[in-house]
Design a protein around this motif. Structure first.
Motif, PDB file in Angstrom:
ATOM      1  N   VAL A 221       0.893  -1.261   0.015  1.00  0.00           N
ATOM      2  CA  VAL A 221      -0.009  -0.052   0.154  1.00  0.00           C
ATOM      3  C   VAL A 221       0.860   1.372   0.072  1.00  0.00           C
ATOM      4  CG1 VAL A 221      -1.721   1.409   1.154  1.00  0.00           C
ATOM      5  CG2 VAL A 221      -1.902  -1.098   1.230  1.00  0.00           C
ATOM      6  N   ARG A 225       1.044   4.103  -2.838  1.00  0.00           N
ATOM      7  CA  ARG A 225       0.854   5.688  -2.808  1.00  0.00           C
ATOM      8  C   ARG A 225       1.920   6.594  -3.086  1.00  0.00           C
ATOM      9  NH1 ARG A 225      -3.251   7.271   0.231  1.00  0.00           N
ATOM     10  NH2 ARG A 225      -4.750   5.815   1.359  1.00  0.00           N
ATOM     11  N   GLY A 231      -2.163   7.765  -4.022  1.00  0.00           N
ATOM     12  CA  GLY A 231      -3.244   6.598  -3.969  1.00  0.00           C
ATOM     13  C   GLY A 231      -3.712   6.239  -5.622  1.00  0.00           C
ATOM     14  N   THR A 235      -8.650   0.621  -8.266  1.00  0.00           N
ATOM     15  CA  THR A 235      -8.003  -0.763  -8.055  1.00  0.00           C
ATOM     16  C   THR A 235      -8.888  -1.933  -8.552  1.00  0.00           C
ATOM     17  OG1 THR A 235      -8.860  -0.572  -5.796  1.00  0.00           O
ATOM     18  CG2 THR A 235      -6.892   0.277  -5.958  1.00  0.00           C
ATOM     19  N   GLN A 247      -5.810  -4.199   1.073  1.00  0.00           N
ATOM     20  CA  GLN A 247      -4.948  -3.517   0.465  1.00  0.00           C
ATOM     21  C   GLN A 247      -5.300  -2.727  -0.565  1.00  0.00           C
ATOM     22  OE1 GLN A 247      -1.897  -6.346  -0.800  1.00  0.00           O
ATOM     23  NE2 GLN A 247      -0.727  -5.858   0.949  1.00  0.00           N
ATOM     24  N   LEU A 250      -7.298   0.457   0.867  1.00  0.00           N
ATOM     25  CA  LEU A 250      -6.288   1.288   1.384  1.00  0.00           C
ATOM     26  C   LEU A 250      -5.448   2.175   0.312  1.00  0.00           C
ATOM     27  CD1 LEU A 250      -5.209  -0.728   4.561  1.00  0.00           C
ATOM     28  CD2 LEU A 250      -6.426   1.339   4.536  1.00  0.00           C
ATOM     29  N   ALA A 251      -5.164   1.632  -1.009  1.00  0.00           N
ATOM     30  CA  ALA A 251      -4.383   2.162  -1.841  1.00  0.00           C
ATOM     31  C   ALA A 251      -5.228   3.093  -2.684  1.00  0.00           C
ATOM     32  CB  ALA A 251      -3.946   0.960  -2.671  1.00  0.00           C
TER      33      ALA A 251
END
Length: 340
Positions: A221, A225, A231, A235, A247, A250-251
Motif C-alpha cells: 500500500v 501511494r 493513491g 484498483t 490493500q 487502502l491504496a
C-alpha cells in the motif's frame, strides 16, 4: 465423447467416456475446439458453487464449431465458428430486455449449472442471444480465452470501472483475469501498476503494458501511494482475497473506484466508514453480454488488444485434471488453453 468428470469435490477428476449432449430447443451443440482453464473451474471442483450437481463436467471458457442445431434456432448452422459468454442469458426477462444479460436471473452457465466444455462437445442454450460469430482470422485458442477472463476484464475496466487515460490503475493478481486487465487498461492509456507474488507473472504484466510491478508484501500500500502521489484512481482484485481487498481499498485516493472481479467464497470484511468518509466506490463486475463483444473484437482485429499474447500454455484433456488440482497451490502465469 471424452470428458473430464468430477465425481467428488476436491478429489482428482478423471477423463471418461460419457454420452454426447443433444441440442435443446433454441440451443446448439458445439464441437469444442479450445477451452480455457480458469480459477472459477477450481472453485467449482472444490465445492464452492451451490449450482453444481455431481457427477459434473467443468469448463466455461470455450470456442468451437456448431455440430448440431436444436429446434427453433435461426441464423446459425452446422459448421459455424462461434464463442459465447460464460453467462448464457435467457433473452426475454426484464434485465435481458434492458441489455443486462450478464445479470440475467434465468442464466445458465456451462460448467456450473450443467456440464461444461472440458469435453469434446458441449451444449449451449438460448443460441439466438448468446452465440458470437468468430472472424475467420481469430483462432480458436484466442477466442476461448475471450469468453470469461478477457471479456470479464474488458467490461470491468472499460464499461464498469470507466478507466480513462492517465489514471493510475492498480491490478492485484496477475493470472488470466489480471493480465487481461493490465493489457486493456494500458491500451486505454492508463498508468498500470501490477501486484502479484509470482515474479514470472509480474514479468508478463510488464510486457503487456504495466508501467510498474510490485512483489506483494506488507509494504504494498505504501509503495502504491508513493508511485501514484497519494493513491490510485482505480484498483481491481482479480484474484479474490480478503487481504487483497483490504490493500486495494487502502491504496485508493479519495473518491477512488474499486473493481471486484475475483470471487470471495469465504466473504470479506469492509471498512464501511472508510468507504463513506473517502467517498470510495465498490463496483462489482460479472462477465460481459454477447451483444457487447463487437467493440472488443474490433480492438482485437485492429491490434490494439492482443489476447493471443496472454496464452502461455496449451494442454490436452488428459493433462487437465492435474492442471486443475495444481491451482490449489499456485496460479500459473498467463492463460492455459485445453485442446480436447
Amino acid at each position: 465423447m471424452r470428458a473430464v468428470v468430477i465425481e467428488q469435490y476436491g478429489v482428482l477428476p478423471v477423463v471418461q467416456e460419457v454420452p454426447q449432449p443433444e441440442p435443446a430447443p433454441g440451443g446448439v451443440v458445439l464441437k469444442v475446439e479450445a477451452t480455457g482453464l480458469c480459477r472459477s473451474d477450481w472453485h467449482g471442483w472444490m465445492g464452492h458453487d451451490p449450482d453444481i450437481v455431481l457427477p459434473h463436467v467443468p469448463g466455461h471458457e470455450l470456442a468451437g464449431t456448431i455440430a448440431a442445431v436444436g429446434p427453433g434456432v435461426q441464423g446459425w448452422q452446422v459448421g459455424d465458428r462461434v464463442t459465447t459468454p460464460f453467462i448464457c442469458a435467457c433473452g426475454v426477462c426484464e434485465q435481458c430486455r434492458e441489455g443486462n444479460h450478464q445479470v440475467c436471473p434465468n442464466q445458465l452457465q456451462p460448467g456450473f449449472n450443467y456440464w461444461g466444455s472440458f469435453a469434446e462437445y458441449v451444449a449451449l442454450p438460448y443460441a439466438s442471444v448468446n452465440l458470437v460469430r468468430l472472424p475467420l482470422e481469430l483462432d480458436f485458442d484466442t477466442a476461448a480465452g475471450l469468453g470469461c477472463r478477457f471479456a470479464t476484464s474488458f467490461r470491468a475496466v472499460r464499461q464498469v470501472g470507466r478507466v480513462a487515460a492517465d489514471e493510475n490503475v492498480v491490478i492485484f493478481g496477475c493470472g488470466g483475469v489480471g493480465l487481461s486487465a493490465v493489457m486493456i487498461a494500458a491500451a486505454l492509456g492508463a498508468r498500470v501498476i501490477a501486484v502479484d507474488t509470482n515474479p514470472e507473472a509480474l514479468k508478463l504484466a510488464r510486457s503487456y503494458g504495466a508501467a510498474d510491478t510490485l512483489q506483494a508484501s506488507l509494504e504494498t500500500v505504501d509503495e502504491i501511494r508513493d508511485l501514484t502521489g497519494g493513491g490510485a484512481h482505480v484498483t481491481m482484485d482479480a484474484l479474490g482475497s480478503n487481504d487483497i481487498v483490504q490493500q486495494a481499498l487502502l491504496a485508493l485516493r479519495p473518491r477512488g473506484r474499486h473493481l471486484q472481479v475475483g470471487l470471495l467464497p469465504s466473504g470479506v470484511q469492509l471498512d464501511v466508514g472508510r468507504l463513506i468518509g473517502q467517498e470510495l466506490q465498490w463496483l462489482g463486475s460479472h462477465g460481459m453480454p454477447a451483444h457487447a463483444y463487437p467493440e472488443m473484437l474490433n480492438l482485437v482485429a485492429t491490434g490494439n488488444l492482443k489476447p493471443a499474447d496472454l496464452i502461455t500454455r496449451t494442454i490436452t484433456l488428459e493433462q487437465t485434471p492435474a492442471a486443475l488440482a495444481a491451482l490449489s497451490t499456485t496460479t500459473p502465469a498467463g492463460v492455459t488453453i485445453i485442446n480436447p
